[in-house]
Design a protein around this motif. Structure first.
Motif, PDB file in Angstrom:
ATOM      1  N   PHE A 221       0.805  -1.379  -0.094  1.00  0.00           N
ATOM      2  CA  PHE A 221       0.020   0.063  -0.069  1.00  0.00           C
ATOM      3  C   PHE A 221       0.910   1.214  -0.148  1.00  0.00           C
ATOM      4  CE2 PHE A 221      -2.085   3.644   2.104  1.00  0.00           C
ATOM      5  CZ  PHE A 221      -3.346   3.438   1.540  1.00  0.00           C
ATOM      6  N   LEU A 222       2.002   1.325   0.873  1.00  0.00           N
ATOM      7  CA  LEU A 222       2.601   2.523   1.010  1.00  0.00           C
ATOM      8  C   LEU A 222       3.309   2.650  -0.317  1.00  0.00           C
ATOM      9  CD1 LEU A 222       3.844   2.039   4.614  1.00  0.00           C
ATOM     10  CD2 LEU A 222       2.340   3.802   3.983  1.00  0.00           C
ATOM     11  N   TYR A 223       4.087   1.652  -0.906  1.00  0.00           N
ATOM     12  CA  TYR A 223       4.829   1.789  -1.834  1.00  0.00           C
ATOM     13  C   TYR A 223       3.897   2.157  -3.304  1.00  0.00           C
ATOM     14  CZ  TYR A 223       6.590   0.713  -6.505  1.00  0.00           C
ATOM     15  OH  TYR A 223       7.083   0.708  -8.019  1.00  0.00           O
ATOM     16  N   SER A 228       2.091   6.043  -7.432  1.00  0.00           N
ATOM     17  CA  SER A 228       1.158   6.409  -8.227  1.00  0.00           C
ATOM     18  C   SER A 228       1.167   8.145  -8.142  1.00  0.00           C
ATOM     19  CB  SER A 228      -0.160   6.048  -7.635  1.00  0.00           C
ATOM     20  OG  SER A 228      -0.252   6.140  -6.240  1.00  0.00           O
ATOM     21  N   ALA A 229       1.788   8.495  -7.024  1.00  0.00           N
ATOM     22  CA  ALA A 229       1.920  10.179  -7.083  1.00  0.00           C
ATOM     23  C   ALA A 229       2.849  10.615  -8.083  1.00  0.00           C
ATOM     24  CB  ALA A 229       2.701  10.567  -5.538  1.00  0.00           C
ATOM     25  N   ILE A 230       3.550   9.879  -8.583  1.00  0.00           N
ATOM     26  CA  ILE A 230       4.633  10.173  -9.778  1.00  0.00           C
ATOM     27  C   ILE A 230       3.584  10.500 -11.257  1.00  0.00           C
ATOM     28  CG2 ILE A 230       6.400   9.712 -11.373  1.00  0.00           C
ATOM     29  CD1 ILE A 230       7.442  10.602  -8.687  1.00  0.00           C
ATOM     30  N   TYR A 231       3.039   9.090 -11.539  1.00  0.00           N
ATOM     31  CA  TYR A 231       2.281   9.299 -12.918  1.00  0.00           C
ATOM     32  C   TYR A 231       0.793   9.998 -12.673  1.00  0.00           C
ATOM     33  CZ  TYR A 231      -0.138   4.963 -11.152  1.00  0.00           C
ATOM     34  OH  TYR A 231      -0.492   3.917 -10.391  1.00  0.00           O
ATOM     35  N   PHE A 342      -5.362  -6.359  -2.992  1.00  0.00           N
ATOM     36  CA  PHE A 342      -6.168  -5.722  -2.457  1.00  0.00           C
ATOM     37  C   PHE A 342      -5.735  -4.241  -2.011  1.00  0.00           C
ATOM     38  CE2 PHE A 342      -8.485  -3.933   1.307  1.00  0.00           C
ATOM     39  CZ  PHE A 342      -9.614  -3.574   0.885  1.00  0.00           C
ATOM     40  N   PHE A 343      -4.522  -4.431  -1.246  1.00  0.00           N
ATOM     41  CA  PHE A 343      -4.086  -3.204  -0.630  1.00  0.00           C
ATOM     42  C   PHE A 343      -3.056  -2.559  -1.761  1.00  0.00           C
ATOM     43  CE2 PHE A 343      -5.022  -5.691   3.231  1.00  0.00           C
ATOM     44  CZ  PHE A 343      -4.787  -4.578   4.095  1.00  0.00           C
ATOM     45  N   THR A 344      -2.657  -3.233  -2.792  1.00  0.00           N
ATOM     46  CA  THR A 344      -1.858  -2.392  -3.849  1.00  0.00           C
ATOM     47  C   THR A 344      -3.000  -1.605  -4.540  1.00  0.00           C
ATOM     48  OG1 THR A 344      -0.588  -4.474  -4.098  1.00  0.00           O
ATOM     49  CG2 THR A 344      -0.939  -2.949  -6.133  1.00  0.00           C
ATOM     50  N   ALA A 345      -4.232  -2.101  -4.905  1.00  0.00           N
ATOM     51  CA  ALA A 345      -5.093  -1.179  -5.710  1.00  0.00           C
ATOM     52  C   ALA A 345      -5.823  -0.087  -4.805  1.00  0.00           C
ATOM     53  CB  ALA A 345      -6.341  -1.930  -6.146  1.00  0.00           C
ATOM     54  N   ALA A 346      -5.728  -0.322  -3.426  1.00  0.00           N
ATOM     55  CA  ALA A 346      -6.387   0.599  -2.491  1.00  0.00           C
ATOM     56  C   ALA A 346      -5.106   1.783  -2.321  1.00  0.00           C
ATOM     57  CB  ALA A 346      -6.491  -0.274  -1.081  1.00  0.00           C
ATOM     58  N   GLY A 347      -4.210   1.337  -2.412  1.00  0.00           N
ATOM     59  CA  GLY A 347      -2.955   2.435  -2.374  1.00  0.00           C
ATOM     60  C   GLY A 347      -2.896   3.267  -3.558  1.00  0.00           C
ATOM     61  N   GLY A 351      -3.786   6.815  -2.211  1.00  0.00           N
ATOM     62  CA  GLY A 351      -2.838   7.771  -2.303  1.00  0.00           C
ATOM     63  C   GLY A 351      -3.056   8.997  -3.101  1.00  0.00           C
ATOM     64  N   PRO A 352      -3.469   8.855  -4.461  1.00  0.00           N
ATOM     65  CA  PRO A 352      -3.439  10.228  -5.269  1.00  0.00           C
ATOM     66  C   PRO A 352      -4.710  10.980  -4.820  1.00  0.00           C
ATOM     67  CG  PRO A 352      -3.197   8.397  -6.681  1.00  0.00           C
ATOM     68  CD  PRO A 352      -3.027   7.780  -5.286  1.00  0.00           C
ATOM     69  N   LEU A 353      -5.716  10.295  -4.202  1.00  0.00           N
ATOM     70  CA  LEU A 353      -7.013  10.963  -3.639  1.00  0.00           C
ATOM     71  C   LEU A 353      -6.622  11.590  -2.505  1.00  0.00           C
ATOM     72  CD1 LEU A 353     -10.012  11.535  -3.912  1.00  0.00           C
ATOM     73  CD2 LEU A 353     -10.262   9.178  -2.640  1.00  0.00           C
ATOM     74  N   ILE A 354      -5.839  11.321  -1.609  1.00  0.00           N
ATOM     75  CA  ILE A 354      -5.465  11.958  -0.497  1.00  0.00           C
ATOM     76  C   ILE A 354      -4.553  13.152  -0.783  1.00  0.00           C
ATOM     77  CG2 ILE A 354      -3.903  11.787   1.755  1.00  0.00           C
ATOM     78  CD1 ILE A 354      -4.989   8.882   2.053  1.00  0.00           C
TER      79      ILE A 354
END
Length: 409
Positions: A221-223, A228-231, A342-347, A351-354
């Motif tokens: 999730f953290l990774y 995703s912040a980048i793209y 699940f945690f991957t897609a949630a991140g 992440g970008p939403l937050i």
């Protein structure tokens, strides 16, 4: 014996191509969003649903259907997921409404969640150790990185020729049909059986309580929230840069994807020579430095360091994914892959939403969103340092019994 090795190689290449194919669609969304905004007069938040919605769908599918690979078998689950993805891809040609496209994006996300978890479980069937499993998963992610480059390039080329972006999905649908044929023609290894109770959605939920599954899932999730912040937001952050390196600023995202692809193969090389936990500390530390300096020194540093972070990101997710799956017996690999997915897609969604929400609170300045991403990177680094020093999973990894693939049926 040679025949077994050849079949294992065929399965690896089949898996590589599956990941390349779906990466072409998921990572091309950034190029498609501006077209949707223009065609349907959408805001950024509305158009961004084509990224968030399929990520949520993948998360739901990973948790809700990850057990299928263990319950009905890898081959049938892969073919089922590919078949649904193929049908959905061709349906893009039928409609012409944003809501319709969004529904198809969600359906494709569910299909991806189904065949991705089965493909990851299949890798376990052809691996003789968790070390071999990790190297193979890194190879899979290398092809994913190549697909992430090809997808946006293909959409850009289609648009330059006056062809609608949705033909990307038609191309992906055709590739899916080819993969289904190859899957039907390929001999899969026998799935290891267990005397334990049959896997189900209930057993998937129970795995969430396992500290190893949860630990690696939180790491994923953290990774992904950091990556995703980048793209998703880097182009917004560096927008307005007017320094001497304008060309780099224009192609920063492309440079990131290229370096991430190169880093996948570099990661495979490093893992063959260094302890995996030490490799993750080095790479996550480099990412944390890239993000921290980019926030402290602004756009002038960000146009160099944020794309450069792709080189260090490459090895982290596939290794976390592989080691997390390797903490369980092969007959539970599909379920474990589903939980981590699940945690991957949630991140990827959260992440970008937050970041977007925080940026809006501070007047729409994307810099504050990257402060959030930097926190994600620093927490990930701290967790991986703890993992390297304390080695909390070493005993679990060494105690898991891997099957010896004597035959492939």
């Amino acid at each position: 014996m040679n025949n077994n090795v050849n079949n294992a190689q065929k399965i690896r290449w089949l898996t590589y191509l599956m990941f390349l194919m779906f990466a072409m669609t998921t990572d091309a969304v950034g190029v498609i969003i501006p077209e949707l905004m223009e065609d349907f007069s959408l805001s950024m938040t509305q158009a961004g649903l084509v990224h968030y919605a399929p990520m949520v769908a993948i998360a739901v599918a990973g948790l809700g259907f990850g057990f299928l690979a263990d319950r009905i078998g890898r081959k049938l689950t892969i073919i089922l997921g590919l078949a649904v993805f193929s049908v959905v891809s061709f349906l893009f040609l039928v409609g012409d409404q944003f809501g319709y496209f969004l529904i198809l994006m969600v359906a494709s996300g569910i299909a991806i969640g189904v065949f991705k978890t089965a493909a990851l479980a299949l890798i376990g069937d052809i691996s003789l150790s968790n070390r071999e499993h990790t190297r193979t998963v890194n190879g899979v992610e290398a092809f994913f990185a190549v697909g992430a480059i090809l997808g946006p390039l293909l959409v850009t080329y289609l648009l330059s020729r006056g062809v609608e972006w949705k033909w990307l999905y038609v191309i992906a649908g055709c590739l899916c049909l080819l993969l289904i044929v190859l899957s039907l023609m390929t001999k899969y290894p026998p799935q290891k059986q267990s005397n334990a109770e049959p896997v189900s959605f209930t057993s998937t939920l129970a795995m969430l309580k396992d500290p190893y599954a949860l630990g690696f899932s939180v790491g994923a999730f953290l990774y992904v929230a950091t990556e995703s912040a980048i793209y998703v937001w880097m182009p917004t952050y560096i927008k307005g840069y007017d320094g001497p390196f304008m060309l780099l600023a224009v192609y920063a995202l492309t440079v990131f994807f290229v370096l991430r692809a190169i880093g996948r193969f570099l990661g495979m090389w490093l893992l063959g020579r260094l302890n995996w936990s030490f490799v993750l500390v080095l790479c996550s530390g480099a990412i944390a430095v890239c993000f921290s300096v980019s926030v402290l020194y602004g756009k002038a540093a960000a146009i160099f360091l944020l794309p450069l972070s792709g080189l260090f990101m490459s090895v982290i997710y596939p290794t976390l994914n592989s080691k997390g799956i390797s903490c369980f017996e092969p007959n539970k690999h599909g379920t474990a892959a589903g939980v981590i997915l699940f945690f991957t897609a949630a991140g990827a969604a959260a992440g970008p939403l937050i970041m977007g929400v925080v940026s809006d609170v501070f007047g729409g300045d994307a810099k504050y969103g990257f402060v959030v991403a930097t926190v994600f990177a620093l927490v990930l680094f701290a967790g991986l340092v703890y993992n390297w020093i304390k080695q909390p999973v070493a005993h679990r990894l060494s105690s898991v019994q891997w099957q010896q693939t004597e035959s492939i049926e």
